[in-house]
Design a protein around this motif. Structure first.
Motif, mmCIF file in Angstrom:
data_model
loop_
_atom_site.group_PDB
_atom_site.id
_atom_site.type_symbol
_atom_site.label_atom_id
_atom_site.label_comp_id
_atom_site.label_asym_id
_atom_site.label_seq_id
_atom_site.Cartn_x
_atom_site.Cartn_y
_atom_site.Cartn_z
ATOM 1 N N UNK A 1 0.831 -1.206 0.000
ATOM 2 C CA UNK A 1 0.000 0.000 0.000
ATOM 3 C C UNK A 1 0.866 1.256 0.000
ATOM 4 N N UNK A 2 1.934 1.256 0.780
ATOM 5 C CA UNK A 2 2.831 2.411 0.843
ATOM 6 C C UNK A 2 3.517 2.636 -0.498
ATOM 7 N N UNK A 3 3.963 1.573 -1.138
ATOM 8 C CA UNK A 3 4.610 1.683 -2.451
ATOM 9 C C UNK A 3 3.627 2.201 -3.503
ATOM 10 N N UNK A 4 2.409 1.684 -3.474
ATOM 11 C CA UNK A 4 1.384 2.150 -4.417
ATOM 12 C C UNK A 4 1.095 3.630 -4.188
ATOM 13 N N UNK A 5 0.988 4.040 -2.926
ATOM 14 C CA UNK A 5 0.763 5.458 -2.614
ATOM 15 C C UNK A 5 1.866 6.321 -3.202
ATOM 16 N N UNK A 6 3.117 5.930 -2.985
ATOM 17 C CA UNK A 6 4.250 6.726 -3.475
ATOM 18 C C UNK A 6 4.237 6.830 -4.993
ATOM 19 N N UNK A 7 3.902 5.753 -5.665
ATOM 20 C CA UNK A 7 3.848 5.756 -7.132
ATOM 21 C C UNK A 7 2.714 6.659 -7.613
ATOM 22 N N UNK A 8 1.537 6.519 -7.016
ATOM 23 C CA UNK A 8 0.365 7.301 -7.442
ATOM 24 C C UNK A 8 0.583 8.788 -7.191
ATOM 25 N N UNK A 9 1.072 9.173 -6.019
ATOM 26 C CA UNK A 9 1.266 10.591 -5.722
ATOM 27 C C UNK A 9 2.357 11.186 -6.617
ATOM 28 N N UNK A 10 3.348 10.399 -6.973
ATOM 29 C CA UNK A 10 4.386 10.878 -7.887
ATOM 30 C C UNK A 10 3.830 11.088 -9.291
ATOM 31 N N UNK B 1 8.025 13.082 -8.566
ATOM 32 C CA UNK B 1 7.151 13.429 -9.681
ATOM 33 C C UNK B 1 7.280 14.889 -10.068
ATOM 34 N N UNK B 2 7.350 15.778 -9.070
ATOM 35 C CA UNK B 2 7.536 17.208 -9.345
ATOM 36 C C UNK B 2 8.909 17.424 -9.983
ATOM 37 N N UNK B 3 9.917 16.762 -9.467
ATOM 38 C CA UNK B 3 11.272 16.917 -10.000
ATOM 39 C C UNK B 3 11.347 16.443 -11.449
ATOM 40 N N UNK B 4 10.818 15.267 -11.729
ATOM 41 C CA UNK B 4 10.794 14.779 -13.114
ATOM 42 C C UNK B 4 9.973 15.705 -14.004
ATOM 43 N N UNK B 5 8.850 16.220 -13.488
ATOM 44 C CA UNK B 5 8.023 17.145 -14.248
ATOM 45 C C UNK B 5 8.757 18.428 -14.565
ATOM 46 N N UNK B 6 9.509 18.936 -13.598
ATOM 47 C CA UNK B 6 10.289 20.153 -13.820
ATOM 48 C C UNK B 6 11.281 19.956 -14.963
ATOM 49 N N UNK B 7 11.949 18.811 -14.967
ATOM 50 C CA UNK B 7 12.953 18.541 -15.992
ATOM 51 C C UNK B 7 12.285 18.214 -17.330
ATOM 52 N N UNK B 8 11.300 17.341 -17.318
ATOM 53 C CA UNK B 8 10.647 16.893 -18.555
ATOM 54 C C UNK B 8 9.945 18.039 -19.269
ATOM 55 N N UNK B 9 9.223 18.872 -18.500
ATOM 56 C CA UNK B 9 8.473 19.977 -19.100
ATOM 57 C C UNK B 9 9.251 21.292 -19.102
ATOM 58 N N UNK B 10 10.483 21.276 -18.577
ATOM 59 C CA UNK B 10 11.303 22.482 -18.429
ATOM 60 C C UNK B 10 10.468 23.590 -17.778
#
Length: 103
Positions: free
Chosen positions: A16-25, A62-71
């Motif tokens: 459940x914790x792993x799923x939460x981390x994946x979903x929120x990311x 997720x925010x970090x990847x979004x910052x880089x992916x979407x510049x």
């Protein structure tokens, strides 16, 4: 090794914790993308506080990847310094939860 055999090595709480981390990311990544899209169009924007809160509640990667992916938000100090710092805090808290709370 099948998925069932692999998952049997973990408790329900760990899964459940792993799923939460994946979903929120994933949600965090998508919200950064939406904000970038709206910024390009000059539309209503996602509040910066919302992005920071998403990072704090486990979506920093997720925010970090979004910052880089979407510049996006890469020139703002509170994001290019703050989000990696929040990610480190997320990792520390994940380790504490994994070691001391989920047994």
């Amino acid at each position: 090794m099948t998925a069932t055999n692999f998952l049997s090595n973990f408790t329900d709480m760990e899964i459940a914790f792993a799923v939460y981390r994946i979903v929120i990311s994933l949600i965090s990544f998508i919200v950064v993308g939406i904000d970038k899209s709206k910024a390009k169009k000059g539309d209503w924007r996602v509040r910066e506080a919302t992005l920071i809160i998403l990072a704090f509640i486990g979506g920093a990667i997720g925010v970090l990847f979004g910052m880089v992916f979407f510049n996006h938000k890469t020139k703002k100090q509170k994001f290019y310094i703050g989000v990696p710092a929040i990610y480190i805090l997320n990792r520390i808290m994940t380790t504490i939860i994994a070691v001391y709370i989920i047994k």
